[in-house]
Design an enzyme around this catalytic site. Sequence first.
Site, PDB file in Angstrom:
ATOM      1  N   LYS A  40      25.433  23.140 117.729  1.00 41.38           N
ATOM      2  CA  LYS A  40      26.729  22.466 117.632  1.00 41.38           C
ATOM      3  C   LYS A  40      27.826  23.341 118.215  1.00 41.38           C
ATOM      4  O   LYS A  40      27.819  24.555 118.053  1.00 41.38           O
ATOM      5  CB  LYS A  40      27.052  22.158 116.162  1.00 41.38           C
ATOM      6  CG  LYS A  40      28.356  21.408 115.980  1.00 41.38           C
ATOM      7  CD  LYS A  40      28.607  21.084 114.518  1.00 41.38           C
ATOM      8  CE  LYS A  40      29.921  20.326 114.366  1.00 41.38           C
ATOM      9  NZ  LYS A  40      30.232  20.077 112.960  1.00 41.38           N
ATOM     10  N   SER A  62      30.945  19.377 120.146  1.00 35.23           N
ATOM     11  CA  SER A  62      31.937  19.478 119.076  1.00 35.23           C
ATOM     12  C   SER A  62      32.955  20.548 119.409  1.00 35.23           C
ATOM     13  O   SER A  62      32.599  21.595 119.951  1.00 35.23           O
ATOM     14  CB  SER A  62      31.251  19.830 117.754  1.00 35.23           C
ATOM     15  OG  SER A  62      32.205  20.068 116.738  1.00 35.23           O
ATOM     16  N   HIS A  64      34.847  21.389 116.800  1.00 35.86           N
ATOM     17  CA  HIS A  64      35.068  21.723 115.390  1.00 35.86           C
ATOM     18  C   HIS A  64      36.419  21.206 114.898  1.00 35.86           C
ATOM     19  O   HIS A  64      37.136  21.898 114.187  1.00 35.86           O
ATOM     20  CB  HIS A  64      34.919  23.221 115.163  1.00 35.86           C
ATOM     21  CG  HIS A  64      33.645  23.778 115.700  1.00 35.86           C
ATOM     22  ND1 HIS A  64      32.423  23.453 115.153  1.00 35.86           N
ATOM     23  CD2 HIS A  64      33.384  24.570 116.769  1.00 35.86           C
ATOM     24  CE1 HIS A  64      31.469  24.054 115.844  1.00 35.86           C
ATOM     25  NE2 HIS A  64      32.026  24.724 116.829  1.00 35.86           N
ATOM     26  N   ARG A  67      40.219  22.796 115.366  1.00 35.57           N
ATOM     27  CA  ARG A  67      40.915  23.684 114.444  1.00 35.57           C
ATOM     28  C   ARG A  67      40.670  25.146 114.766  1.00 35.57           C
ATOM     29  O   ARG A  67      41.386  26.017 114.309  1.00 35.57           O
ATOM     30  CB  ARG A  67      40.460  23.408 113.005  1.00 35.57           C
ATOM     31  CG  ARG A  67      40.836  22.057 112.482  1.00 35.57           C
ATOM     32  CD  ARG A  67      40.352  21.866 111.049  1.00 35.57           C
ATOM     33  NE  ARG A  67      38.924  22.067 110.907  1.00 35.57           N
ATOM     34  CZ  ARG A  67      38.003  21.129 111.080  1.00 35.57           C
ATOM     35  NH1 ARG A  67      38.360  19.910 111.414  1.00 35.57           N
ATOM     36  NH2 ARG A  67      36.725  21.386 110.912  1.00 35.57           N
ATOM     37  N   ASP A  95      30.357  14.668 118.370  1.00 41.64           N
ATOM     38  CA  ASP A  95      30.948  14.854 117.053  1.00 41.64           C
ATOM     39  C   ASP A  95      32.435  15.085 117.235  1.00 41.64           C
ATOM     40  O   ASP A  95      32.841  16.044 117.884  1.00 41.64           O
ATOM     41  CB  ASP A  95      30.329  16.066 116.357  1.00 41.64           C
ATOM     42  CG  ASP A  95      30.919  16.301 114.974  1.00 41.64           C
ATOM     43  OD1 ASP A  95      31.186  15.314 114.268  1.00 41.64           O
ATOM     44  OD2 ASP A  95      31.091  17.471 114.595  1.00 41.64           O
ATOM     45  N   GLY A  96      33.223  14.197 116.701  1.00 41.85           N
ATOM     46  CA  GLY A  96      34.666  14.383 116.765  1.00 41.85           C
ATOM     47  C   GLY A  96      35.359  13.281 117.527  1.00 41.85           C
ATOM     48  O   GLY A  96      34.912  12.867 118.592  1.00 41.85           O
ATOM     49  N   ARG A  99      36.822   7.132 115.913  1.00 45.46           N
ATOM     50  CA  ARG A  99      37.650   6.418 114.945  1.00 45.46           C
ATOM     51  C   ARG A  99      37.440   4.912 115.002  1.00 45.46           C
ATOM     52  O   ARG A  99      37.777   4.205 114.065  1.00 45.46           O
ATOM     53  CB  ARG A  99      39.143   6.709 115.176  1.00 45.46           C
ATOM     54  CG  ARG A  99      39.523   8.175 115.128  1.00 45.46           C
ATOM     55  CD  ARG A  99      39.391   8.763 113.729  1.00 45.46           C
ATOM     56  NE  ARG A  99      39.828  10.148 113.683  1.00 45.46           N
ATOM     57  CZ  ARG A  99      39.027  11.192 113.836  1.00 45.46           C
ATOM     58  NH1 ARG A  99      37.736  11.011 114.039  1.00 45.46           N
ATOM     59  NH2 ARG A  99      39.497  12.415 113.777  1.00 45.46           N
ATOM     60  N   GLY A 118      32.894  11.735 110.995  1.00 44.39           N
ATOM     61  CA  GLY A 118      33.305  12.584 109.891  1.00 44.39           C
ATOM     62  C   GLY A 118      34.511  12.077 109.143  1.00 44.39           C
ATOM     63  O   GLY A 118      34.404  11.534 108.045  1.00 44.39           O
ATOM     64  N   ARG A 119      35.671  12.238 109.732  1.00 48.24           N
ATOM     65  CA  ARG A 119      36.918  11.946 109.022  1.00 48.24           C
ATOM     66  C   ARG A 119      37.016  10.523 108.496  1.00 48.24           C
ATOM     67  O   ARG A 119      37.426  10.339 107.351  1.00 48.24           O
ATOM     68  CB  ARG A 119      38.109  12.298 109.897  1.00 48.24           C
ATOM     69  CG  ARG A 119      38.268  13.794 110.044  1.00 48.24           C
ATOM     70  CD  ARG A 119      39.485  14.170 110.828  1.00 48.24           C
ATOM     71  NE  ARG A 119      39.492  15.616 111.012  1.00 48.24           N
ATOM     72  CZ  ARG A 119      40.089  16.225 112.001  1.00 48.24           C
ATOM     73  NH1 ARG A 119      40.755  15.528 112.900  1.00 48.24           N
ATOM     74  NH2 ARG A 119      40.053  17.534 112.093  1.00 48.24           N
TER      75      ARG A 119
END
Length: 178
Positions: A40, A62, A64, A67, A95-96, A99, A118-119
């Site tokens: 990852k 990713s 991450h 951040r 990943d990321g 939405r 994720g979110r």
Amino acid sequence: MDQANDSGLASYVAGQIDRTLSWKDVKWLQSITTMPILVKGVITAEDSRLAVENGAAGIIVSNHGARQLDYVPATISALEEVVKGAGGQIPVFLDGGVRRGTDVFKALALGAAGVFIGRPVVFSLAVAGEAGVSNVLKMLRDEFELTMALSGCNSLADITRNHVVTEADKFGVMPSRL
């Protein structure tokens, strides 16, 4: 935190990163488990090729959550380069930034084998528990299926690179080379 000039979060995060990690660690992990090892944090073709050479079973594109480092490219912008670097030898996942169902469609069109969400899941879990997660996953699926229909795709195999236009297409170069 008493010795930090800020919240201490940056110092804490920096202390969690093992700067000695290298591609040799993928080989070591393979020696102690039969589980597939996915790498990852890959956002370049070079690292994609290294992941393949070092026996990774898959790649997760990713940043991450952006951040860890300012100005890192969006995962969707790095995806196509990473997929090309892998050369079809191992699956590449995104990943990321997922939405909406259209985000899933774009990722698949750019070569992703799948996406991680994720979110939206975490936020819906916090708001409405299991029902919230079920709802957000249904919304993503419904949006994805609508996007497929509007794009003339009856199956996942029908989704191709021709279905999306990226910033790189507009400028005629890969975004990481700008």
